[in-house]
Design a protein around this motif. Sequence first.
Motif, short mmCIF file in Angstrom:
data_model
loop_
_atom_site.label_atom_id
_atom_site.label_comp_id
_atom_site.label_asym_id
_atom_site.label_seq_id
_atom_site.Cartn_x
_atom_site.Cartn_y
_atom_site.Cartn_z
N LEU A 38 0.84 -1.19 0.00
CA LEU A 38 0.00 0.00 0.00
C LEU A 38 0.88 1.24 0.00
CD1 LEU A 38 -2.73 -0.97 2.63
CD2 LEU A 38 -2.66 -1.47 0.18
N GLU A 39 0.44 2.26 -0.73
CA GLU A 39 1.16 3.52 -0.70
C GLU A 39 0.17 4.67 -0.50
OE1 GLU A 39 3.23 4.13 -4.37
OE2 GLU A 39 1.43 4.66 -5.50
N GLY A 40 0.64 5.74 0.11
CA GLY A 40 -0.22 6.89 0.39
C GLY A 40 -0.93 6.75 1.72
N GLU A 41 -1.78 7.74 2.03
CA GLU A 41 -2.54 7.75 3.27
C GLU A 41 -4.02 7.96 2.96
OE1 GLU A 41 -1.09 10.52 6.10
OE2 GLU A 41 0.94 9.68 6.17
N ALA A 42 -4.87 7.19 3.65
CA ALA A 42 -6.31 7.35 3.48
C ALA A 42 -6.77 8.64 4.15
CB ALA A 42 -7.04 6.15 4.07
N ALA A 43 -8.04 8.99 3.96
CA ALA A 43 -8.60 10.21 4.53
C ALA A 43 -8.47 10.20 6.05
CB ALA A 43 -10.06 10.36 4.11
N PRO A 44 -8.46 11.38 6.68
CA PRO A 44 -8.37 11.44 8.14
C PRO A 44 -9.52 10.69 8.80
CG PRO A 44 -7.99 13.61 7.18
CD PRO A 44 -8.48 12.73 6.06
N GLU A 45 -9.24 10.18 10.01
CA GLU A 45 -10.24 9.49 10.83
C GLU A 45 -10.79 8.24 10.14
OE1 GLU A 45 -13.20 12.28 12.06
OE2 GLU A 45 -11.80 13.48 13.24
N THR A 46 -9.90 7.52 9.44
CA THR A 46 -10.28 6.24 8.84
C THR A 46 -9.29 5.18 9.27
OG1 THR A 46 -8.98 6.69 6.83
CG2 THR A 46 -11.32 7.30 6.80
N LEU A 47 -9.71 3.93 9.14
CA LEU A 47 -8.85 2.78 9.41
C LEU A 47 -8.73 1.98 8.13
CD1 LEU A 47 -10.10 1.54 12.90
CD2 LEU A 47 -8.01 2.80 12.41
N VAL A 48 -7.52 1.51 7.82
CA VAL A 48 -7.26 0.72 6.62
C VAL A 48 -6.86 -0.69 7.04
CG1 VAL A 48 -5.87 0.49 4.53
CG2 VAL A 48 -6.52 2.77 5.34
N SER A 49 -7.56 -1.68 6.52
CA SER A 49 -7.23 -3.08 6.81
C SER A 49 -7.02 -3.83 5.51
CB SER A 49 -8.33 -3.75 7.64
OG SER A 49 -9.56 -3.74 6.94
N MET A 50 -6.15 -4.86 5.57
CA MET A 50 -5.88 -5.69 4.40
C MET A 50 -6.32 -7.12 4.70
SD MET A 50 -2.15 -4.49 2.96
CE MET A 50 -2.33 -5.58 1.54
N ASP A 51 -7.23 -7.64 3.89
CA ASP A 51 -7.65 -9.03 4.03
C ASP A 51 -6.72 -9.96 3.25
OD1 ASP A 51 -9.67 -7.86 5.40
OD2 ASP A 51 -11.29 -8.95 4.42
N TYR A 52 -6.14 -9.46 2.18
CA TYR A 52 -5.20 -10.23 1.38
C TYR A 52 -3.90 -9.42 1.25
CZ TYR A 52 -8.42 -13.87 -0.23
OH TYR A 52 -9.28 -14.95 -0.30
N SER A 53 -2.81 -9.94 1.80
CA SER A 53 -1.52 -9.27 1.65
C SER A 53 -0.73 -9.82 0.47
CB SER A 53 -0.69 -9.43 2.93
OG SER A 53 -0.47 -10.81 3.22
N GLU A 54 -1.26 -10.88 -0.16
CA GLU A 54 -0.64 -11.47 -1.35
C GLU A 54 -1.73 -11.86 -2.33
OE1 GLU A 54 3.37 -13.70 0.35
OE2 GLU A 54 1.50 -14.84 0.21
N LEU A 55 -1.40 -11.84 -3.61
CA LEU A 55 -2.30 -12.31 -4.65
C LEU A 55 -1.62 -13.44 -5.41
CD1 LEU A 55 -3.74 -8.99 -6.16
CD2 LEU A 55 -4.77 -10.49 -4.42
N THR A 56 -2.37 -14.50 -5.69
CA THR A 56 -1.84 -15.59 -6.51
C THR A 56 -2.07 -15.26 -7.97
OG1 THR A 56 -2.35 -17.18 -4.76
CG2 THR A 56 -1.95 -18.07 -6.96
N VAL A 57 -1.01 -15.34 -8.75
CA VAL A 57 -1.09 -15.00 -10.17
C VAL A 57 -0.35 -16.05 -10.99
CG1 VAL A 57 -1.27 -12.52 -9.75
CG2 VAL A 57 0.98 -13.55 -10.08
N GLU A 58 -0.64 -16.05 -12.27
CA GLU A 58 0.11 -16.87 -13.22
C GLU A 58 0.89 -15.93 -14.11
OE1 GLU A 58 -1.21 -20.83 -15.14
OE2 GLU A 58 -1.61 -19.29 -16.67
N THR A 59 2.19 -16.19 -14.24
CA THR A 59 3.06 -15.26 -14.96
C THR A 59 4.24 -16.00 -15.56
OG1 THR A 59 4.37 -13.24 -14.73
CG2 THR A 59 4.35 -14.72 -12.86
N ASP A 60 4.92 -15.34 -16.46
CA ASP A 60 6.14 -15.90 -17.04
C ASP A 60 7.15 -16.14 -15.92
OD1 ASP A 60 8.94 -15.75 -18.24
OD2 ASP A 60 7.71 -15.81 -20.06
N ALA A 61 7.79 -17.30 -15.95
CA ALA A 61 8.68 -17.69 -14.87
C ALA A 61 9.87 -16.76 -14.71
CB ALA A 61 9.19 -19.11 -15.11
N THR A 62 10.26 -16.08 -15.76
CA THR A 62 11.45 -15.22 -15.68
C THR A 62 11.11 -13.74 -15.51
OG1 THR A 62 11.54 -15.11 -18.10
CG2 THR A 62 12.84 -16.84 -17.03
N THR A 63 9.84 -13.40 -15.45
CA THR A 63 9.45 -11.99 -15.26
C THR A 63 8.39 -11.87 -14.16
OG1 THR A 63 7.81 -12.18 -17.04
CG2 THR A 63 9.98 -11.31 -17.63
N ILE A 64 8.66 -12.49 -13.02
CA ILE A 64 7.73 -12.45 -11.89
C ILE A 64 7.78 -11.08 -11.23
CG2 ILE A 64 7.13 -13.49 -9.68
CD1 ILE A 64 8.53 -16.04 -10.61
#
Length: 230
Positions: free
Chosen positions: A108-134
């Motif tokens: 995550l980058e930046g800051e949310a609006a004042p008086e808010t809370l930010v939570s992450m349910d997923y800190s990683e995403l599973t993807v399919e990609t070229d093995a040499t350009t992950i």
Amino acid sequence: MSDQTRIAADRRTEFGKGAARRVRRADKVPAVLYGHGTPPLHLSLPGHDTMMALKQANAVLTLEVDSEEHLALVKDVQRDPIKRFIEHVDMIIIRKGEKVQVDVPVHLEGEAAPETLVSMDYSELTVETDATTIPEAFTVSIEGMESGTQVLAGQVDLPAGVELVTDPEALVVNVTQAISEEALEAELAEAEAEVGIEQDESESDVGTPAVGDGAPAGADSSGADSNDES
């Protein structure tokens, strides 16, 4: 993604816990390389170079073994639970142009609006990609996000050629209204009342006994005994 790290590796001919300890005492890391139908290749890797290479998630290594080179993707790193040194590394052989499934961190980058809370349910995403350009990571900007804003997996920007495997409806980022101190105290008091917890009286409410409290009726408040008079 940066160029693959080149590491000179040695073949291992001894196995078991005792052999692994001897490898680590020599400042090396036991490892195994497998995949593409080839027999597992048991290796020892230089400790410092391996530690530096594994600072990046989904590290891709070019292993130099004898006169051969193997392109390898790090799949699992076992660490000592207390001292956190690397105990063992599992790697799979990859080929240029083939696809692999990997878990890529979300930053995550930046800051949310004042008086808010930010939570992450997923800190990683599973993807399919070229093995040499992950990708090293996916970046989500939360700058100025108001309460009630949500970011789903399908809304995260992915580089060209990277396909999402995680459910597109999975909640990645959730922005909610921060609760004030007064509201928190009110909720706590309400919860305590529901379970029958009463607030303790403060010492100031209890007070201190007045002088003479508890003395028998008619007692001399001066405390002197009339028989003591001379």
